[in-house]
Scaffold this motif. Structure first.
Motif, mmCIF file in Angstrom:
data_model
loop_
_atom_site.group_PDB
_atom_site.id
_atom_site.type_symbol
_atom_site.label_atom_id
_atom_site.label_comp_id
_atom_site.label_asym_id
_atom_site.label_seq_id
_atom_site.Cartn_x
_atom_site.Cartn_y
_atom_site.Cartn_z
ATOM 1 N N GLU A 1 22.074 6.470 -1.322
ATOM 2 C CA GLU A 1 21.401 5.363 -0.701
ATOM 3 C C GLU A 1 21.389 4.115 -1.808
ATOM 4 N N ILE A 2 21.274 4.540 -3.073
ATOM 5 C CA ILE A 2 21.067 3.242 -3.940
ATOM 6 C C ILE A 2 22.420 2.726 -4.264
ATOM 7 N N PHE A 3 23.430 3.554 -4.432
ATOM 8 C CA PHE A 3 24.826 3.060 -4.939
ATOM 9 C C PHE A 3 25.638 2.729 -3.703
ATOM 10 N N ALA A 4 25.214 2.724 -2.637
ATOM 11 C CA ALA A 4 25.972 2.520 -1.183
ATOM 12 C C ALA A 4 25.575 0.912 -1.033
ATOM 13 N N LYS A 5 24.626 0.257 -1.544
ATOM 14 C CA LYS A 5 24.324 -1.226 -1.689
ATOM 15 C C LYS A 5 25.116 -1.710 -2.756
ATOM 16 N N ALA A 6 25.087 -1.007 -3.956
ATOM 17 C CA ALA A 6 25.794 -1.474 -5.127
ATOM 18 C C ALA A 6 27.311 -1.686 -4.618
ATOM 19 N N ILE A 7 27.963 -0.769 -3.910
ATOM 20 C CA ILE A 7 29.257 -0.663 -3.833
ATOM 21 C C ILE A 7 29.681 -1.667 -2.744
ATOM 22 N N GLU A 8 28.713 -1.893 -1.726
ATOM 23 C CA GLU A 8 29.081 -2.900 -0.586
ATOM 24 C C GLU A 8 29.110 -4.397 -1.033
ATOM 25 N N ASP A 9 28.018 -4.479 -2.512
ATOM 26 C CA ASP A 9 28.278 -5.901 -3.037
ATOM 27 C C ASP A 9 29.114 -6.138 -3.988
ATOM 28 N N ARG A 10 29.989 -5.132 -4.380
ATOM 29 C CA ARG A 10 30.831 -4.897 -5.644
ATOM 30 C C ARG A 10 30.120 -5.207 -6.721
ATOM 31 N N ALA A 11 28.961 -4.605 -7.098
ATOM 32 C CA ALA A 11 28.180 -4.969 -8.389
ATOM 33 C C ALA A 11 28.662 -4.259 -9.237
ATOM 34 N N LYS B 1 0.744 -1.130 0.077
ATOM 35 C CA LYS B 1 0.095 0.074 -0.128
ATOM 36 C C LYS B 1 0.826 1.108 0.008
ATOM 37 N N GLN B 2 2.161 1.369 0.441
ATOM 38 C CA GLN B 2 3.072 2.212 0.222
ATOM 39 C C GLN B 2 4.089 1.925 -0.913
ATOM 40 N N GLU B 3 4.753 3.004 -1.395
ATOM 41 C CA GLU B 3 5.723 2.784 -2.584
ATOM 42 C C GLU B 3 7.174 2.024 -1.740
ATOM 43 N N TYR B 4 7.572 1.107 -2.361
ATOM 44 C CA TYR B 4 8.835 0.671 -1.999
ATOM 45 C C TYR B 4 9.906 0.576 -3.062
ATOM 46 N N PHE B 5 11.446 1.094 -2.823
ATOM 47 C CA PHE B 5 12.043 1.190 -3.745
ATOM 48 C C PHE B 5 13.205 0.464 -3.599
ATOM 49 N N VAL B 6 13.433 -0.404 -4.656
ATOM 50 C CA VAL B 6 14.471 -1.811 -4.330
ATOM 51 C C VAL B 6 15.656 -1.689 -5.392
ATOM 52 N N VAL B 7 16.607 -2.138 -4.826
ATOM 53 C CA VAL B 7 17.838 -2.270 -5.935
ATOM 54 C C VAL B 7 18.169 -3.695 -5.905
ATOM 55 N N LEU B 8 18.069 -4.292 -7.200
ATOM 56 C CA LEU B 8 18.599 -5.656 -7.487
ATOM 57 C C LEU B 8 20.262 -5.431 -7.777
ATOM 58 N N THR B 9 21.211 -5.944 -6.993
ATOM 59 C CA THR B 9 22.502 -5.935 -7.473
ATOM 60 C C THR B 9 23.109 -7.129 -8.156
ATOM 61 N N LEU B 10 23.871 -6.823 -9.374
ATOM 62 C CA LEU B 10 24.230 -8.128 -10.219
ATOM 63 C C LEU B 10 25.602 -8.107 -10.363
ATOM 64 N N ASP B 11 26.174 -9.016 -10.580
ATOM 65 C CA ASP B 11 27.658 -9.304 -10.695
ATOM 66 C C ASP B 11 27.712 -8.943 -12.336
ATOM 67 N N GLY B 12 29.107 -9.304 -12.787
ATOM 68 C CA GLY B 12 29.152 -9.104 -14.251
ATOM 69 C C GLY B 12 28.751 -9.959 -15.313
ATOM 70 N N ALA B 13 28.141 -11.215 -14.692
ATOM 71 C CA ALA B 13 27.552 -11.977 -15.694
ATOM 72 C C ALA B 13 25.948 -11.749 -15.281
ATOM 73 N N ASN B 14 25.458 -10.689 -14.642
ATOM 74 C CA ASN B 14 24.072 -10.435 -14.225
ATOM 75 C C ASN B 14 23.459 -11.556 -13.484
ATOM 76 N N ARG B 15 24.277 -11.965 -12.742
ATOM 77 C CA ARG B 15 23.470 -12.823 -11.659
ATOM 78 C C ARG B 15 23.181 -12.200 -10.410
ATOM 79 N N LEU B 16 22.051 -12.495 -9.875
ATOM 80 C CA LEU B 16 21.723 -11.835 -8.526
ATOM 81 C C LEU B 16 22.595 -11.799 -7.599
#
Length: 203
Positions: A141-151, A106-121
């Motif tokens: 906020e978006i790229f903090a998770k990407a950097i943490e995951d080394r996406a 019922k609220q908006e949720y913003f999601v980030v899917l981080t992927l490796d170089g072969a586009n695996r989740l």
């Protein structure tokens, strides 16, 4: 030095370049270890651990022995460290399949899917909850998770509580800001997907 740093602080405190330096050694007369590391990192960002022997051996300064060692290391990582069932996100339909948990919110949720170089989740993370606008959804906020995951790549998504998945002006502006930030950081923003209960749209 990377070897002493690893022994004292652990491998997680070393940069990608430092880890590669440990594998490569001192380089050779033709090319330095630093330059070899840069070329390998570029290849890893494009291909992830799916890089092949021939691709790695094509890098100047990489002999047969060192290439074999690194490929063997990647294979051990695949067998023992990476979950075998990580899905490959090759299109918008694959991404939407990972978003079922937000489609009826019922609220908006913003999601980030981080992927490796072969586009695996790597991860599927909610980074913001509430009414979205371009001032609230900040690239840090978006790229903090990407950097943490080394996406190497990311897909961003959010839900519309209404039945319409049509993008708003703010949705389009957010997408533009994130794509530009990703370009500067070397992390590809592949898509921005909007889902509703009954449909989805990709910006």
């Amino acid at each position: 030095m990377p070897r002493e740093k690893l022994a004292k602080y652990g491998a997680s405190n070393l940069s990608d370049a430092e880890l590669l330096h440990l594998l490569i050694g001192s380089g050779n007369k033709q090319v330095s270890a630093e330059e070899i590391s840069k070329q390998i990192l570029k290849l890893l960002k494009d291909k992830g651990s799916s890089v092949t022997y021939s691709e790695l051996s094509y890098i100047k300064g990489m002999g047969a022995a060192k290439t074999s060692e690194i490929i063997a290391l990647f294979e051990l990582g695949r067998r023992y460290l990476m979950p075998a069932d990580r899905p490959v996100i090759s299109n918008a339909d694959d991404a939407v399949a990972q978003l079922g948990n937000i489609r009826d919110k019922k609220q908006e949720y913003f999601v980030v899917l981080t992927l490796d170089g072969a586009n695996r989740l790597i991860s599927n993370t909610v980074v913001f909850q509430g009414t979205l606008n371009q001032s609230l959804v900040h690239p840090r906020e978006i790229f903090a998770k990407a950097i943490e995951d080394r996406a190497a790549n990311i897909i961003v998504a959010h839900n519309h509580p209404s039945d319409s998945a049509e993008p708003s002006a703010d949705d389009i502006e957010i997408t533009s800001k994130l794509k530009e930030a990703g370009r500067l950081m070397g992390i590809n923003v592949l898509e921005h997907i909007i889902v509703s209960k009954t449909e989805y749209k990709s910006i």
